[in-house]
Design an enzyme around this catalytic site. Structure first.
Site, PDB file in Angstrom:
ATOM      1  N   VAL A 130       4.893  45.083  31.599  1.00 52.46           N
ATOM      2  CA  VAL A 130       3.589  45.642  31.270  1.00 52.46           C
ATOM      3  C   VAL A 130       2.656  45.620  32.480  1.00 52.46           C
ATOM      4  CG1 VAL A 130       1.514  45.216  29.898  1.00 52.46           C
ATOM      5  CG2 VAL A 130       3.751  45.205  28.819  1.00 52.46           C
TER       6      VAL A 130
ATOM      7  N   LYS B  75       9.292  37.312  43.382  1.00 51.71           N
ATOM      8  CA  LYS B  75       8.995  38.593  42.748  1.00 51.71           C
ATOM      9  C   LYS B  75       7.981  39.370  43.598  1.00 51.71           C
ATOM     10  CE  LYS B  75       9.060  39.144  38.022  1.00 51.71           C
ATOM     11  NZ  LYS B  75       8.610  39.014  36.640  1.00 51.71           N
TER      12      LYS B  75
ATOM     13  N   THR C 202       3.752  36.351  26.371  1.00 50.76           N
ATOM     14  CA  THR C 202       3.328  35.534  25.230  1.00 50.76           C
ATOM     15  C   THR C 202       4.569  35.298  24.361  1.00 50.76           C
ATOM     16  OG1 THR C 202       2.645  37.618  24.177  1.00 50.76           O
ATOM     17  CG2 THR C 202       0.916  36.258  25.125  1.00 50.76           C
TER      18      THR C 202
ATOM     19  N   GLY D 277      21.367  51.093  12.781  1.00 50.46           N
ATOM     20  CA  GLY D 277      22.111  50.569  13.926  1.00 50.46           C
ATOM     21  C   GLY D 277      22.460  49.111  13.756  1.00 50.46           C
TER      22      GLY D 277
ATOM     23  N   CYS E 204       9.721  42.378  22.238  1.00 48.48           N
ATOM     24  CA  CYS E 204       8.502  42.518  21.430  1.00 48.48           C
ATOM     25  C   CYS E 204       8.724  42.382  19.929  1.00 48.48           C
ATOM     26  CB  CYS E 204       7.828  43.854  21.742  1.00 48.48           C
ATOM     27  SG  CYS E 204       7.143  43.880  23.394  1.00 48.48           S
TER      28      CYS E 204
ATOM     29  N   LYS F 278       9.589  38.808  18.335  1.00 46.18           N
ATOM     30  CA  LYS F 278       8.539  37.795  18.477  1.00 46.18           C
ATOM     31  C   LYS F 278       7.235  38.239  17.802  1.00 46.18           C
ATOM     32  CE  LYS F 278       6.290  38.778  22.930  1.00 46.18           C
ATOM     33  NZ  LYS F 278       5.004  39.238  22.402  1.00 46.18           N
TER      34      LYS F 278
HETATM   35  N1  NAD Z   1       7.722  44.654  27.435  1.00 50.58           N
HETATM   36  C1  NAD Z   1       7.135  45.542  26.658  1.00 50.58           C
HETATM   37  O1  NAD Z   1       7.685  46.600  26.382  1.00 50.58           O
HETATM   38  C2  NAD Z   1       5.746  45.270  26.091  1.00 50.58           C
HETATM   39  C3  NAD Z   1       5.056  46.321  25.480  1.00 50.58           C
HETATM   40  C4  NAD Z   1       3.791  46.076  24.972  1.00 50.58           C
HETATM   41  C5  NAD Z   1       3.229  44.806  25.077  1.00 50.58           C
HETATM   42  N2  NAD Z   1       3.933  43.807  25.661  1.00 50.58           N
HETATM   43  C6  NAD Z   1       3.279  42.492  25.780  1.00 50.58           C
HETATM   44  O2  NAD Z   1       2.773  42.346  27.098  1.00 50.58           O
HETATM   45  C7  NAD Z   1       2.889  40.994  27.542  1.00 50.58           C
HETATM   46  C8  NAD Z   1       3.746  40.931  28.800  1.00 50.58           C
HETATM   47  O3  NAD Z   1       5.044  41.384  28.481  1.00 50.58           O
HETATM   48  P1  NAD Z   1       6.140  41.684  29.602  1.00 50.58           P
HETATM   49  O4  NAD Z   1       7.320  42.251  28.917  1.00 50.58           O
HETATM   50  O5  NAD Z   1       5.504  42.415  30.722  1.00 50.58           O
HETATM   51  O6  NAD Z   1       6.468  40.177  30.062  1.00 50.58           O
HETATM   52  P2  NAD Z   1       7.361  39.710  31.284  1.00 50.58           P
HETATM   53  O7  NAD Z   1       7.952  38.424  30.861  1.00 50.58           O
HETATM   54  O8  NAD Z   1       8.252  40.822  31.736  1.00 50.58           O
HETATM   55  O9  NAD Z   1       6.299  39.459  32.447  1.00 50.58           O
HETATM   56  C9  NAD Z   1       5.357  38.447  32.442  1.00 50.58           C
HETATM   57  C10 NAD Z   1       5.019  38.118  33.887  1.00 50.58           C
HETATM   58  O10 NAD Z   1       3.951  37.201  33.911  1.00 50.58           O
HETATM   59  C11 NAD Z   1       4.180  36.268  34.966  1.00 50.58           C
HETATM   60  N3  NAD Z   1       3.392  35.071  34.710  1.00 50.58           N
HETATM   61  C12 NAD Z   1       3.604  34.105  33.798  1.00 50.58           C
HETATM   62  N4  NAD Z   1       2.637  33.174  33.890  1.00 50.58           N
HETATM   63  C13 NAD Z   1       1.806  33.548  34.875  1.00 50.58           C
HETATM   64  C14 NAD Z   1       0.618  33.023  35.446  1.00 50.58           C
HETATM   65  N5  NAD Z   1       0.107  31.869  34.984  1.00 50.58           N
HETATM   66  N6  NAD Z   1       0.034  33.694  36.441  1.00 50.58           N
HETATM   67  C15 NAD Z   1       0.549  34.839  36.892  1.00 50.58           C
HETATM   68  N7  NAD Z   1       1.673  35.409  36.403  1.00 50.58           N
HETATM   69  C16 NAD Z   1       2.280  34.769  35.406  1.00 50.58           C
HETATM   70  C17 NAD Z   1       5.682  36.053  34.931  1.00 50.58           C
HETATM   71  O11 NAD Z   1       6.166  35.529  36.136  1.00 50.58           O
HETATM   72  C18 NAD Z   1       6.168  37.483  34.655  1.00 50.58           C
HETATM   73  O12 NAD Z   1       6.391  38.181  35.861  1.00 50.58           O
HETATM   74  C19 NAD Z   1       3.493  40.232  26.357  1.00 50.58           C
HETATM   75  O13 NAD Z   1       2.439  39.698  25.603  1.00 50.58           O
HETATM   76  C20 NAD Z   1       4.202  41.306  25.569  1.00 50.58           C
HETATM   77  O14 NAD Z   1       4.304  41.000  24.204  1.00 50.58           O
HETATM   78  C21 NAD Z   1       5.169  44.010  26.196  1.00 50.58           C
END
Ligand code: NAD
Length: 438
Positions: free
Chosen positions: A11, A35, A86, A254, A261, A264
């Site tokens: 995201v 990263k 999260t 499926g 997402c 959780k």
């Molecule tokens: N993946 C999806 O398709 C999607 C879609 C909509 C919403 N979301 C939501 O968005 C949020 C992020 O999801 P994601 O898939 O991008 O997660 P992710 O796990 O891919 O990325 C999270 C990033 O945050 C970094 N991080 C963790 N703690 C940190 C800190 N204290 N300071 C700085 N960086 C830190 C991690 O190193 C990681 O790179 C979640 O709440 C998720 O539910 C995800």
């Protein structure tokens, strides 16, 4: 506008890059130095179509940069976006430790007024908690806007650049106005920016994912019934999908939903409801159906082989939780493979993008095949688990030659039963009768 995005996962990286593409100055922050170093070299840690090119272009044009230094990123930004993970905590509730830690660091770093945007998916009430932490740790004004993200992995850039709608929740008209300005280039086709209060914005995200997960579990239940009564779920799906009140999306039967997402977020809604003494019966059923669905394909395999697959060899096509991503978080493939391994089977796998992720999960317990055909070599059956386009039109003659026995378990209904029988396969799918050559 000057923006920092904290959390450079799916995201954060997509949002930061797309905002830079609109002409903003964006700095992306993460706690993982490797990263950030990789991103500075324009090496993308995830597979997302089109992302690498955008990161490269915007980095070269100095609108996009990467750092581990949150303080300097906050100082140079007027909008600070929280996009950290999260994950599901032990109780099922979302673990907000990263969100709260980042909020505190942002407050401590602030050298002036800022707008803090929560883009992570967070339970109702989180904006209020973040607001309190900000107030406790800075004297500057830091307004909190909830801005949930609806992008889909695999089509994240397209979704971000052309959102169906943008949801923003907050108390300050000025802060909401800044967000409207930020999103204006993305909604030129009149897709709405919906302003609301923080709690409604937070709830909107969970309600959206819970409903989509519900549709998937619903159609999976219908599929299982179709199999028993001799109906074809493909026909039924079309029959209901053309009703405009229903539509076609998220009604594909499926092997169950997975990913970072839905599982959780469904858990988080159930947990929030419990906090308010509400038993969200429907979503508990959605979860139960999904857990069962992830086990169903292996059940069919065991039944076909008389309950014993010891020493049998299986090919698996598709490991990612869906096509066009390398993400294996909560992927049905993991459950399917673990169950087959536990039953004593040997497994060869192929996925166009998720092989490295799979190695992290399974190590040397699997054979990793370079091509999907290599995986078939001497296998007793093929299991199709992810519906990658490249699996849709295979060379059936070659498949039959390579397999030790021509049996296909299609967990995504990507082939037609009549076509499979014609090619001499015994063919199992979801919500349709099994077929075998005479
Ligand atoms: N993946 C999806 O398709 C999607 C879609 C909509 C919403 N979301 C939501 O968005 C949020 C992020 O999801 P994601 O898939 O991008 O997660 P992710 O796990 O891919 O990325 C999270 C990033 O945050 C970094 N991080 C963790 N703690 C940190 C800190 N204290 N300071 C700085 N960086 C830190 C991690 O190193 C990681 O790179 C979640 O709440 C998720 O539910 C995800």
């Amino acid at each position: 506008m000057r923006i920092c995005v904290v959390g450079t996962g799916y995201v954060g990286l997509v949002a930061g890059t797309c905002f830079a593409e609109c002409g903003n100055d964006v700095v992306c922050v993460d706690v993982v130095p490797e990263k950030i170093q990789a991103l500075e070299r324009c090496e993308i840690p995830i597979y997302e179509p089109g992302l690498e090119e955008l990161v490269r272009r915007n980095s070269e044009e100095n609108r996009l940069s990467f750092t581990t230094d949150l303080k300097s990123a906050v100082v140079q930004s007027e909008i600070c976006i929280i996009a950290v993970g999260t994950p599901m905590g032990l109780s099922g509730a979302a673990d907000l430790s990263a969100v709260m830690a980042v909020a505190k660091s942002m407050a401590e770093a602030a050298d002036g007024d800022k707008v803090v945007v929560i883009k992570s998916t967070v339970p109702v009430g989180t904006a209020d908690r973040v607001r309190r932490v900000l107030e406790e740790n800075t004297t500057h004004s830091m307004e909190v806007v909830s801005n949930p993200e609806f992008m889909k992995e695999g089509a994240a850039i397209e979704d971000f650049m052309k959102p169906d709608r943008v949801v923003i929740g907050g108390r300050s008209e000025e802060a909401l106005g800044k967000l409207k300005e930020l999103y204006a280039p993305l909604v030129r086709t009149e897709n709405p920016i919906l302003s609301m209060d923080n709690r409604s914005a937070e709830m909107t995200k969970y309600a959206a994912n819970a409903l989509l997960a519900t549709r998937i579990s619903f159609v999976n239940e219908v599929a299982n019934l179709c199999e028993k009564v001799g109906a074809d779920v493909g026909m039924v799906r079309r029959g209901i999908g053309h009703d405009r009140r229903i539509g076609h999306h998220f009604l594909f039967p499926g092997v169950g939903y997975g990913g970072s997402c839905f599982p959780k977020d469904v858990q988080a809604v159930i947990s929030t409801a419990q906090d308010y003494q509400i038993d969200f019966t429907l979503l508990r059923a959605v979860e139960d159906v999904n857990d069962r669905q992830k086990r169903l394909l292996v059940g069919k395999v065991l039944e076909h082989f008389g309950g014993d697959v010891t020493g049998r060899r299986f090919a698996i096509w598709g490991l990612a939780f869906k096509p066009r991503t390398d993400d294996m978080r909560e992927a049905p493939a993991v459950i399917i493979i673990e169950r087959l391994l536990a039953a004593g089977a040997e497994i060869a796998v192929h996925d166009p993008e998720a092989m490295e992720e799979a190695k992290k999960v399974f190590g040397d317990r699997l054979t990793y095949s370079r091509t999907n055909y290599d995986a078939l070599d001497r296998a007793d059956a093929l299991l199709v688990v992810t519906e990658w386009n490249e699996f849709r039109r295979p060379d059936f003659v070659r498949m039959k030659e390579l397999l030790a026995s021509p049996v296909v378990f299609d967990g995504r209904n990507i082939y037609e039963p009549s076509q499979m029988v014609e090619h001499g396969f015994t063919y199992y799918s979801v919500g349709r009768s099994a077929v075998k050559p005479d």
